[in-house]
Design a protein around this motif. Structure first.
Motif, short mmCIF file in Angstrom:
data_model
loop_
_atom_site.label_atom_id
_atom_site.label_comp_id
_atom_site.label_asym_id
_atom_site.label_seq_id
_atom_site.Cartn_x
_atom_site.Cartn_y
_atom_site.Cartn_z
N UNK A 59 0.76 -1.32 0.31
CA UNK A 59 0.06 -0.20 -0.07
C UNK A 59 1.06 1.49 0.07
N UNK A 60 1.90 0.99 0.87
CA UNK A 60 2.86 2.60 0.69
C UNK A 60 3.83 2.42 -0.14
N UNK A 61 3.78 1.55 -1.31
CA UNK A 61 4.89 1.50 -1.53
C UNK A 61 3.42 2.30 -3.54
N UNK A 62 2.60 1.42 -3.19
CA UNK A 62 1.22 2.30 -4.36
C UNK A 62 1.43 3.65 -3.66
N UNK A 63 0.98 4.05 -3.07
CA UNK A 63 1.02 5.98 -2.34
C UNK A 63 2.13 6.80 -3.09
N UNK A 64 3.89 5.56 -3.06
CA UNK A 64 4.29 6.81 -3.75
C UNK A 64 4.87 6.28 -4.83
#
Ligand SMILES: NC(=O)c1ccc[n+]([C@@H]2O[C@H](COP(=O)([O-])OP(=O)(O)OC[C@H]3O[C@@H](n4cnc5c(N)ncnc54)[C@H](OP(=O)(O)O)[C@@H]3O)[C@@H](O)[C@H]2O)c1
Length: 343
Positions: A188-193
């Motif tokens: 999830x955090x990598x998608x938000x990046x």
């Protein structure tokens, strides 16, 4: 804020000989030469190369010395995040693990007022490595500021690592659809990046899944960056390019190609952070003095991965390296220099 010289002394985590453990000692505050500045460090980040130099005894051959590449502190009136040069110039005054470090001006970036020193310390090594990988190894033009969509997809194998999160943000700013691998906790955090899709590298059919996703996005993956350099990562990244690219691909490696032959039809080259301050110094200067500074100011690059402070000030340098060697997941270990450092 103006630094008063000798106001608080220079406390350093010193490597007295190859393979030694760090010893915390007082050192003179170093004096800068031409095109150099002195930073009073407030936060210093640990990198895998630091414990590798200590354990394997390579790269540094003058002793005593001070290791460390990532520091963030204050130069006269401005906050600076900077790459410390000991790893390529062997100069004890250019190592990060001490309270005062000499830095080359081309390797420094002003950080925004609302960014902490700990956040600022996560960038230098990871960004220098990603810069050389994307622009020199993969031949991508320098980003202009506006995001211009690219036809090709870009694979980042190991996107939750320090280098991976930097490469991901740069690739997104360059307009790439980024296909990434990481453990599920970080998807999830990598998608938000900015990753388009993230895949679990533990999944035995991870390569097929990436290739299928690229196909359904009508985006051939012709460029890749293996930010891991362990186990099968380079081979796996090469397999994705071979199966998805449709034309000769380019793969940047973080560490040398493992044993065995390189696959045909893929251009493979190795990045190196130090190159941003040696053979590609003009590129490094543009990146650290201009581009990164602008991106931090406008929020188009944010601190990642999250930092975790190893408490104890400079005295914690050794435990930070021991902890990093044991393995981290999606975080950067940082020392806060303003913590006390009992001898
Ligand atoms: N050539 C150079 O100039 C240069 C510069 C910097 C670093 N390096 C080298 O590059 C490597 C990475 O450095 P770093 O600071 O970015 O490391 P790091 O942040 O400490 O790496 C930890 C991350 O690696 C990921 N990972 C581990 N094995 C993986 C695999 N098989 N596939 C995908 N991801 C995997 C983990 O992901 P999950 O938690 O998601 O599982 C974890 O988040 C180190 O070996 C370092 O020495 C070289």
């Amino acid at each position: 804020m103006t630094i008063v010289p000798n106001s608080d002394g220079n406390v350093a985590a010193v490597l007295e000989s190859a393979h030694a453990r760090f010893k915390t000692v007082d050192r003179p505050i170093p004096k800068p030469g031409r095109n150099e500045l002195v930073v009073r460090n407030h936060a210093i980040a640990a990198n895998p190369v630091d414990w590798k130099i200590q354990d394997y005894g390579f790269a540094i051959n003058t002793f005593p010395n001070v290791l460390g590449s990532d520091c963030c502190g204050v130069v006269v009136a401005v906050g600076e995040s900077a790459f410390a040069g000991v790893i390529y110039n062997q100069d004890i005054n250019h190592g990060a693990f001490q309270s005062y470090t000499i830095l080359r001006d081309i390797a420094t970036t002003k950080i925004p007022d609302d960014m902490s020193f700990e956040e600022g310390s996560v960038f230098p090594m990871a960004m220098a490595t990603s810069l050389i990988a994307l622009i020199v190894c993969l031949g991508i033009p320098k980003p202009t500021g506006s995001v211009i969509p690219q036809k090709s997809g870009l694979l980042i194998w190991g996107a939750s690592s320090s280098v991976g999160t930097s490469a991901l943000q740069l690739a997104r700013n360059m307009g790439f659809k980024v296909f990434a691998t990481a453990s599920p906790a970080h998807h999830q955090s990598l998608k938000s990046l900015g990753a388009l899709e993230v895949f679990d590298y533990h999944d035995p059919s991870v390569i097929d899944k990436i290739v299928a996703a690229a196909k359904s996005a009508s985006t051939p993956i012709t460029l890749g960056f293996d930010t891991v350099g362990e186990g099968n990562s380079a081979n796996q990244a090469a397999e994705v390019l071979a199966a998805s690219g449709g034309k000769p691909g380019k793969l940047a490696l973080i560490l040398p190609w493992p044993e065995g032959e390189q696959p045909e039809g893929i251009e493979i080259s190795e990045t190196g952070a130090y190159k941003a301050f040696t053979e590609y110094a003009e590129l490094g200067k543009w990146f650290f003095n201009e581009y990164l500074e602008r991106c931090l100011a406008n929020g188009s690059i944010i601190p990642a991965p999250k930092f975790e402070v190893v408490p104890g000030g400079i005295n914690a340098a050794q435990s930070a390296l021991d902890k990093l060697k044991a393995g981290v997941s999606g975080k950067k270990l940082v020392i806060s220099v303003d913590g006390n450092h009992p001898h």
